[in-house]
Structures are given as structure tokens and as C-alpha cells.
Design a protein around this motif. Structure first.
Motif, PDB file in Angstrom:
ATOM      1  N   VAL A 277      -5.735   6.202  -2.226  1.00 34.89           N
ATOM      2  CA  VAL A 277      -4.598   6.292  -2.483  1.00 34.89           C
ATOM      3  C   VAL A 277      -3.207   7.307  -2.736  1.00 34.89           C
ATOM      4  O   VAL A 277      -2.671   7.402  -2.789  1.00 34.89           O
ATOM      5  N   ASP A 278      -4.092   8.317  -2.323  1.00 38.24           N
ATOM      6  CA  ASP A 278      -3.105   9.670  -1.936  1.00 38.24           C
ATOM      7  C   ASP A 278      -2.876   9.395  -0.853  1.00 38.24           C
ATOM      8  O   ASP A 278      -1.544  10.402  -0.892  1.00 38.24           O
ATOM      9  N   ARG A 279      -2.907   8.199  -0.207  1.00 37.55           N
ATOM     10  CA  ARG A 279      -1.911   7.947   0.763  1.00 37.55           C
ATOM     11  C   ARG A 279      -1.552   6.993   0.791  1.00 37.55           C
ATOM     12  O   ARG A 279      -0.007   6.880   0.765  1.00 37.55           O
ATOM     13  N   SER A 280      -2.244   5.701  -0.125  1.00 38.11           N
ATOM     14  CA  SER A 280      -1.434   4.361   0.272  1.00 38.11           C
ATOM     15  C   SER A 280      -0.448   4.234  -1.026  1.00 38.11           C
ATOM     16  O   SER A 280       1.041   3.711  -0.579  1.00 38.11           O
ATOM     17  N   ALA A 281      -0.385   5.076  -2.142  1.00 33.67           N
ATOM     18  CA  ALA A 281      -0.074   5.279  -3.282  1.00 33.67           C
ATOM     19  C   ALA A 281       0.741   5.627  -3.173  1.00 33.67           C
ATOM     20  O   ALA A 281       2.123   5.942  -3.671  1.00 33.67           O
ATOM     21  N   ALA A 282       1.130   7.363  -2.476  1.00 33.78           N
ATOM     22  CA  ALA A 282       2.357   7.816  -1.784  1.00 33.78           C
ATOM     23  C   ALA A 282       2.803   6.888  -0.461  1.00 33.78           C
ATOM     24  O   ALA A 282       4.447   6.842  -1.008  1.00 33.78           O
ATOM     25  N   THR A 339       9.043  -6.181  -9.912  1.00 32.41           N
ATOM     26  CA  THR A 339       9.605  -6.249  -8.609  1.00 32.41           C
ATOM     27  C   THR A 339       8.302  -5.830  -7.507  1.00 32.41           C
ATOM     28  O   THR A 339       8.064  -6.814  -6.506  1.00 32.41           O
ATOM     29  N   PHE A 340       7.835  -5.054  -8.018  1.00 37.52           N
ATOM     30  CA  PHE A 340       6.435  -4.890  -7.355  1.00 37.52           C
ATOM     31  C   PHE A 340       5.209  -4.448  -7.463  1.00 37.52           C
ATOM     32  O   PHE A 340       4.845  -4.258  -8.765  1.00 37.52           O
ATOM     33  N   ASP A 341       4.404  -4.661  -6.186  1.00 41.17           N
ATOM     34  CA  ASP A 341       2.952  -4.813  -7.207  1.00 41.17           C
ATOM     35  C   ASP A 341       2.411  -3.981  -6.665  1.00 41.17           C
ATOM     36  O   ASP A 341       2.174  -3.686  -5.030  1.00 41.17           O
ATOM     37  N   ILE A 342       2.593  -3.033  -7.152  1.00 46.10           N
ATOM     38  CA  ILE A 342       1.804  -1.771  -7.863  1.00 46.10           C
ATOM     39  C   ILE A 342       0.287  -1.438  -7.776  1.00 46.10           C
ATOM     40  O   ILE A 342      -0.230  -0.327  -7.510  1.00 46.10           O
ATOM     41  N   SER A 343      -0.449  -2.683  -8.025  1.00 49.39           N
ATOM     42  CA  SER A 343      -2.202  -2.402  -7.209  1.00 49.39           C
ATOM     43  C   SER A 343      -2.393  -2.222  -6.286  1.00 49.39           C
ATOM     44  O   SER A 343      -1.881  -1.716  -5.197  1.00 49.39           O
ATOM     45  N   VAL A 344      -3.368  -1.547  -6.089  1.00 52.30           N
ATOM     46  CA  VAL A 344      -4.005  -1.603  -4.053  1.00 52.30           C
ATOM     47  C   VAL A 344      -4.291  -2.429  -3.479  1.00 52.30           C
ATOM     48  O   VAL A 344      -3.778  -2.204  -3.102  1.00 52.30           O
ATOM     49  N   ALA A 345      -3.991  -3.682  -3.834  1.00 48.24           N
ATOM     50  CA  ALA A 345      -4.428  -4.426  -3.151  1.00 48.24           C
ATOM     51  C   ALA A 345      -3.000  -5.194  -2.906  1.00 48.24           C
ATOM     52  O   ALA A 345      -2.664  -5.570  -1.273  1.00 48.24           O
ATOM     53  N   GLY A 346      -1.837  -4.888  -4.117  1.00 47.32           N
ATOM     54  CA  GLY A 346      -0.605  -5.366  -3.438  1.00 47.32           C
ATOM     55  C   GLY A 346       0.148  -4.347  -2.998  1.00 47.32           C
ATOM     56  O   GLY A 346       0.803  -4.944  -1.038  1.00 47.32           O
ATOM     57  N   LEU A 348      -1.759  -2.172  -0.828  1.00 40.44           N
ATOM     58  CA  LEU A 348      -1.868  -2.776   1.265  1.00 40.44           C
ATOM     59  C   LEU A 348      -1.837  -4.018   1.677  1.00 40.44           C
ATOM     60  O   LEU A 348      -1.279  -4.000   3.093  1.00 40.44           O
ATOM     61  N   ASN A 349      -1.122  -4.925   0.994  1.00 40.33           N
ATOM     62  CA  ASN A 349       0.023  -6.406   1.659  1.00 40.33           C
ATOM     63  C   ASN A 349       0.828  -5.779   1.942  1.00 40.33           C
ATOM     64  O   ASN A 349       1.377  -6.465   2.861  1.00 40.33           O
ATOM     65  N   ASP A 350       1.997  -5.856   1.148  1.00 40.02           N
ATOM     66  CA  ASP A 350       3.313  -5.771   0.742  1.00 40.02           C
ATOM     67  C   ASP A 350       3.671  -4.644   2.083  1.00 40.02           C
ATOM     68  O   ASP A 350       4.563  -4.871   3.210  1.00 40.02           O
TER      69      ASP A 350
END
Length: 394
Positions: A277-282, A339-346, A348-350
Motif C-alpha cells: 500500500v506504500d504504492r497503491s494507496a498513495a 464513491t470510492f472503494d479504498i480497500s486493497v482489492a478495490g 487494485l481493481n479500479d
């Protein structure tokens, strides 16, 4: 009460030692994701001036792991060649440099924490991440870092086209902007240091860099009446690249993000697969912040997300519009969650993060890019976000 102040951001070239390390790490990541979109990757590169590539890779089969390890030296040498280094340019020799590969298998305990049941994924680590957007530029990036990146991209263009044949790959740019009442009004100082051929005079370097590199990037209307250009202020810059300074993955995290205009959680991007998530959540935080500004809900927005290792959903979400929001920040926070799915899977998919070309992001910033297509720079949910915030488009 009015306020005037100066703010400075910097960028570095694709041939800067730290950026070389980032780009090698991301080139290896891309190769792993080509083999297996769900590969677990955490690669660090050290250049000084020989190379050490270390870290962890997780594949379903040991055969694939061995194949990537065999390819790593060739991947690294290709990055050096692509950047313009050769035996004739002081810096590093792609053909002769030693490359040590010290890459382990990913810890099975971490793998179990990430790979949850069904289509759900846990965060690959704990940490906090920030995203930012503002209306200072068309790309919704802060002006100082936007201009610094543009200078370094112009440096690469002039180098590759041979318009300035004495330019060499290692360079840095620094831009100081004067703000009045939080609005950028003028560029006060540009510092540009660039490696160059030993046969070119300092006078030619100074004049050509100003005329051919800086002035095409900094609009005349933005130049202060007393603007200063500091070209190679330390003097001659013939020896550069890893021959002059060691490079290390993850040492340019402010260059990679917003040039210091918003906080940073401390985690680097390059070499990490998107379950980290250092990368994807940023990336997700930037996506959300850019939507808020693009939707007219704020002139400036900062998003903070935080995760616990192995857990799919963030432990916290903060929306801060710095007093520029059209509705309260608490309302915008609820709208973001809706509006946004901010789970890890959400995420990755979005944002299609398992099929990205990360190599292209490893120089000139991960945000505000207009030269490459990045899903987190798109804003397809403006209407949905406005409706959730109770401010539908008129």
C-alpha cells in the motif's frame, strides 16, 4: 490577512543515480508482473558504481523465480543503456559494471497475510500514505514540482535529440515560486545542475541551458522581474552518475510525489508490487484528491490513508481541503467513502494496478503526468462524487 512566501521543489533527471536505482527496480518489477500479475515483489537497487540488486520475490513456482534472477543483470544493463550511459560517458559502464543479485523468496507469513479468501487482499504492510491535488496547474499539481519535472523532461529531450550534444545524463532542477495569498504568482529562482562533456566551456553551458532548456519551460509571464538562474553553481560538472554519487532505490520520495507541498508517509514506490500500500494507496489517495479538485469541491485537497498489514480496509481516512472546500470536510469524507472503494482489492481493481508499466513512472514523478496514461490521473467519477457530496452539477 495576506501572506507572501517562497516555496521550492526539486526534480532529478532519469540519469541521476537514485533515479537509475528506482528505474532498475521498477523494470524488474514489470518483468515479474509480465510473468505473474499477482507476483509479490520488493526490489532494492544500490549503484556505487557497481550494482547490487536485493529484495524478495514471490512466485507460485521456483522455476519462475530462477528465471527472473537470471534476467536481472540484463534488465539492469538495458536501463543504463537506455539512459545514455556508456563506456565513453563518465558515470557507469553498462557492459563492464559488476552486478550482484541477492533476491530471496517472499516470506510465507507475509504471503498468507496478503492472500485472503475470495477476491479480497490484505495490505502488504502497515503504513500511512498521502495524496494531493490543487488548481495551480492544468494537471492539478503544485506549480513548483510541475515546473521542476518539466525542466528535467526537457533535459532528456535535448539530450536524446542531440540538440545539446554535450549534455550528459545526470542532472537536477530546483524551482522557487513566490506565493501571494496561497496563489503562485512568479518564479523567483531556477537552479539547474547538469553533467556535461569535458570539452564544453562553462560559458556555453550557462548560456545554452538558460536559452534552450529553462526559458522554453518557464513561461515569460511567470518569470519574476528579478528572476535568478543558477547554472551548475558548484562549478564544472564533468564527473556524474554513480561514479560521483551512489544511487539507492527509494531515496527521492519527495521528487516522486508533490515536491514537499503535502506531507509524506515515508514509504517509497519503486520496486514494490501493488499489494504494497506504500504504492497503491498513495496512487488511490492522489486519485481521490484529484477528483475533489476536478469536481469543484475544493481548490486544494490532501488525503491521508492508513492501513494495517493483512487487513483489507484502511484504518483511517482523512480529507483536508485546507479551508477551500465548498462543503465541510466531514461531508466530503463521507462522499469519498461512498464513491470510492479504498480497500486493497478495490484499489487494485479500479486502477488496474496489476497490469501497469511502472518503469515509465520511475522518473519525472508518479503524479500529474501528461506524457503517459495513468489510471490514477483520470477523473471518471466526478458526477458521482458531486452527488454524494450533495452538490450535483448544475
Amino acid at each position: 490577512m495576506s501572506r507572501r512566501y517562497l516555496f521550492t521543489s526539486e526534480s532529478v533527471s532519469d540519469g541521476h543515480p537514485d533515479k537509475l536505482a528506482d528505474r532498475i527496480s521498477d523494470a524488474i518489477l514489470d518483468r515479474c508482473l509480465e510473468f505473474e500479475p499477482m507476483a509479490r515483489v520488493a526490489i532494492e537497487t544500490l549503484i556505487a558504481p557497481h550494482l547490487v540488486v536485493a529484495g524478495e520475490i514471490g512466485f507460485p513456482t521456483a522455476l519462475r523465480h530462477a528465471q527472473v534472477l537470471e534476467e536481472i543483470p540484463g534488465i539492469a544493463r538495458n536501463v543504463l543503456l537506455d539512459t545514455g550511459y556508456s563506456q565513453f560517458f563518465p558515470g557507469i559502464d553498462p557492459d563492464e559494471c559488476e552486478i550482484l543479485v541477492r533476491v530471496n523468496h517472499q516470506s510465507p507469513q507475509i504471503a498468507r497475510a496478503v492472500e485472503r479468501a475470495g477476491d479480497e487482499y490484505g495490505a502488504g504492510d502497515q503504513g500511512l500514505m498521502f495524496g494531493h491535488a490543487c488548481d495551480e496547474t492544468r494537471s492539478l499539481m503544485p506549480l513548483p514540482i510541475h515546473l521542476a519535472h518539466q525542466l528535467m523532461m526537457r533535459h532528456r529531450e535535448l539530450r536524446n535529440s542531440r540538440a545539446l550534444p554535450w549534455l550528459r545524463p545526470d542532472a537536477k532542477a530546483q524551482v522557487t515560486v513566490r506565493y501571494e495569498d496561497e496563489v503562485p504568482v512568479a518564479v523567483e529562482t531556477v537552479v539547474l545542475s547538469t553533467q556535461h562533456d569535458e570539452n564544453v566551456s562553462s560559458e556555453i553551458v550557462n548560456q545554452s541551458v538558460i536559452r534552450e532548456l529553462i526559458e522554453p519551460v518557464i513561461p515569460e509571464a511567470l518569470r519574476s522581474e528579478t528572476i535568478r538562474y543558477l547554472i551548475n553553481p558548484a562549478g564544472r560538472f564533468e564527473i556524474g552518475g554513480p561514479q560521483a554519487d551512489a544511487g539507492l532505490t527509494g531515496r527521492k520520495i519527495i521528487v516522486d510525489t508533490y515536491g514537499g507541498r503535502c506531507p509524506h508517509g515515508g514509504g517509497a514506490f519503486s520496486g514494490k508490487d501493488p499489494t504494497k500500500v506504500d504504492r497503491s494507496a498513495a496512487y488511490a489517495a492522489r486519485w481521490v484528491a484529484k477528483h475533489l479538485v476536478a469536481a469543484g469541491l475544493a481548490r486544494r485537497a490532501t488525503i491521508q490513508l492508513a492501513y494495517a498489514i493483512g487487513r483489507p480496509d484502511p484504518v483511517s481516512l482523512l480529507v483536508d481541503t485546507h479551508g477551500t472546500g465548498t462543503v465541510p470536510d466531514e461531508t466530503l469524507e463521507h462522499a469519498v467513502r461512498k464513491t470510492f472503494d479504498i480497500s486493497v482489492a478495490g484499489i487494485l481493481n479500479d486502477l488496474y494496478l496489476q497490469i501497469q508499466n511502472y518503469y515509465d513512472t520511475a522518473a519525472f514523478g508518479h503524479f500529474g503526468r501528461e506524457d503517459i496514461r495513468l489510471p490514477w490521473e483520470s477523473t471518471p467519477r466526478i458526477r458521482q462524487l458531486q452527488d454524494a457530496a450533495g452538490t450535483p452539477m448544475r
